[in-house]
Design a protein around this motif. Structure first.
Motif, short mmCIF file in Angstrom:
data_model
loop_
_atom_site.label_atom_id
_atom_site.label_comp_id
_atom_site.label_asym_id
_atom_site.label_seq_id
_atom_site.Cartn_x
_atom_site.Cartn_y
_atom_site.Cartn_z
N THR A 65 13.22 8.75 -4.86
CA THR A 65 12.94 9.03 -3.46
C THR A 65 13.32 10.48 -3.21
OG1 THR A 65 13.47 6.76 -2.84
CG2 THR A 65 13.35 8.37 -1.06
N LEU A 66 12.38 11.26 -2.73
CA LEU A 66 12.63 12.69 -2.53
C LEU A 66 13.00 12.96 -1.07
CD1 LEU A 66 9.63 14.02 -4.63
CD2 LEU A 66 11.97 13.59 -5.36
N PHE A 67 14.00 13.82 -0.89
CA PHE A 67 14.48 14.16 0.45
C PHE A 67 14.34 15.67 0.68
CE2 PHE A 67 16.40 10.10 1.38
CZ PHE A 67 16.71 9.58 0.13
N ILE A 73 13.22 11.76 4.30
CA ILE A 73 12.33 11.54 3.16
C ILE A 73 11.20 12.56 3.20
CG2 ILE A 73 10.76 9.92 2.03
CD1 ILE A 73 12.47 7.64 3.14
N ASP A 74 10.98 13.21 2.08
CA ASP A 74 9.94 14.24 1.97
C ASP A 74 8.62 13.56 1.59
OD1 ASP A 74 8.27 16.37 1.32
OD2 ASP A 74 9.91 17.58 0.51
N TRP A 75 7.84 13.20 2.59
CA TRP A 75 6.61 12.44 2.34
C TRP A 75 5.57 13.25 1.59
CZ3 TRP A 75 7.80 7.72 2.67
CH2 TRP A 75 8.67 7.24 3.67
N THR A 76 5.54 14.55 1.82
CA THR A 76 4.58 15.40 1.11
C THR A 76 4.88 15.41 -0.39
OG1 THR A 76 4.28 16.82 3.05
CG2 THR A 76 3.61 17.73 0.92
N ALA A 77 6.16 15.56 -0.72
CA ALA A 77 6.56 15.56 -2.13
C ALA A 77 6.35 14.18 -2.74
CB ALA A 77 8.02 15.98 -2.26
N MET A 78 6.63 13.12 -1.97
CA MET A 78 6.40 11.76 -2.47
C MET A 78 4.93 11.56 -2.80
SD MET A 78 9.26 9.94 -2.61
CE MET A 78 8.51 8.33 -2.77
N GLU A 83 0.48 10.81 -6.68
CA GLU A 83 -0.83 11.21 -7.19
C GLU A 83 -0.78 11.43 -8.70
OE1 GLU A 83 -1.73 14.62 -4.81
OE2 GLU A 83 -2.58 13.42 -3.16
N LYS A 84 0.34 11.98 -9.18
CA LYS A 84 0.50 12.17 -10.63
C LYS A 84 0.65 10.83 -11.33
CE LYS A 84 2.80 16.72 -10.35
NZ LYS A 84 2.90 16.89 -8.89
N TRP A 85 1.52 9.96 -10.78
CA TRP A 85 1.79 8.68 -11.43
C TRP A 85 0.58 7.75 -11.41
CZ3 TRP A 85 6.84 8.57 -8.17
CH2 TRP A 85 7.80 9.38 -8.80
N ASN A 86 -0.24 7.87 -10.38
CA ASN A 86 -1.43 7.02 -10.29
C ASN A 86 -2.44 7.30 -11.40
OD1 ASN A 86 -0.75 5.38 -8.09
ND2 ASN A 86 -1.54 6.85 -6.59
N GLN A 87 -2.30 8.45 -12.04
CA GLN A 87 -3.20 8.79 -13.14
C GLN A 87 -2.78 8.13 -14.45
OE1 GLN A 87 -3.75 13.09 -13.40
NE2 GLN A 87 -3.51 13.28 -11.18
N ILE A 88 -1.61 7.50 -14.45
CA ILE A 88 -1.09 6.83 -15.63
C ILE A 88 -1.29 5.32 -15.45
CG2 ILE A 88 0.98 6.47 -17.05
CD1 ILE A 88 2.06 9.11 -15.83
N PRO A 89 -1.69 4.60 -16.49
CA PRO A 89 -1.97 3.16 -16.32
C PRO A 89 -0.73 2.29 -16.23
CG PRO A 89 -2.32 3.79 -18.60
CD PRO A 89 -2.04 5.06 -17.85
#
Length: 208
Positions: A65-67, A73-78, A83-89
C-alpha cells in the motif's frame, strides 16, 4: 515498485508453493498428504456450497500500500503499480497482508482500498483481503465489509494484543465465529505470522 521487487519475488515463490497446493477446498474426506493437510485449512460459511468449492490455486502477490507525504493512500501510485501487475498472469492479489501495512489504516481506508483495488484489477482475478482485527466482532464486520467491497476471500490474522489470553480455545472460538458469520471464505493457514504477532496457531487449532 522497484525497491521492494526482490523481497516480493521471494514472497511470491513461497506463496506459489503454498497456495498452489490448495485445489478443491473443503472436500471432506479427501485423500490428502500431510503436506497438503498443513495447507488445507479454509473455513467457509456452511450455507454456501459454491464458496466451499472455490479454487484459489495460483500465485497471489501480497501488494504494497503506497502512501503520500501526508500519510494518505497514494491512489495514483497504486494505479500505476496495478497496471504493471495486471500484465502478469497472477491468479489474483492479496490486499492488506503484512506487506500492505493495514495496521496504519483506518477502517474506512481499509474498505476503500479493497474497493479501489477491485476496480483496478483485470477481469477473472481473485482478491484476497486481510480482514483481521483484534476483536471477533470487529473482524466479522471488517470481513463482511470487505466482501461487500469486492473481496473474494479473506485472510484473518491472529489477534495478538492480549497474548496471554490467546489460548488454543480462544483462538478456535474466534476463528470459528468469524468463519460462521462471514460472507466469504476465510483462509487461516497461510496467515499465521508469529514474527509480527508473537503468536503462532497451534496445529490442532488449524485442523479443527
Amino acid at each position: 515498485y522497484n525497491v521492494k521487487g526482490k523481497m516480493m519475488s521471494c514472497f511470491l515463490a513461497l506463496m506459489a508453493l503454498a497456495i498452489g497446493e490448495i485445489k478443491p477446498l473443503l472436500k471432506k474426506g479427501a485423500n490428502l498428504t500431510l503436506a497438503q493437510k498443513a495447507l488445507h485449512n479454509i473455513r467457509c460459511p456452511q450455507t454456501s456450497s459454491a464458496l466451499s468449492n472455490m479454487d484459489i490455486s495460483g500465485i497471489y502477490p501480497p501488494i504494497t500500500t503506497l502512501f503520500d507525504k501526508d500519510e494518505n493512500i497514494d491512489w495514483t501510485a497504486m494505479k500505476s503499480n496495478m497496471e504493471k501487475w495486471n500484465q502478469i498472469p497472477f491468479r489474483g492479489y492479496v490486499v492488506q497482508g503484512s506487506n500492505g501495512e493495514y495496521a496504519y489504516m483506518s477502517v474506512s481506508e481499509r474498505l476503500e482500498l479493497v474497493s479501489r483495488v477491485r476496480g483496478m484489477m483485470s477481469e477473472g482475478k481473485l482478491l484476497i483481503a486481510g480482514s483481521g482485527c483484534e476483536s471477533t466482532r470487529a473482524t466479522i464486520e471488517m470481513t463482511n465489509g470487505m466482501a461487500d467491497a469486492g473481496a473474494d476471500a479473506a485472510l484473518v490474522v491472529t489477534p495478538c494484543f492480549y497474548k496471554s489470553g490467546m489460548t488454543d480455545d480462544a483462538m478456535l472460538a474466534h476463528f470459528t465465529k468469524v468463519a460462521d458469520n462471514s460472507k466469504i471464505p476465510i483462509i487461516l493457514q497461510v496467515y499465521s505470522v508469529p514474527a509480527n504477532t508473537g503468536l503462532d496457531l497451534n496445529t490442532e487449532v488449524r485442523r479443527a
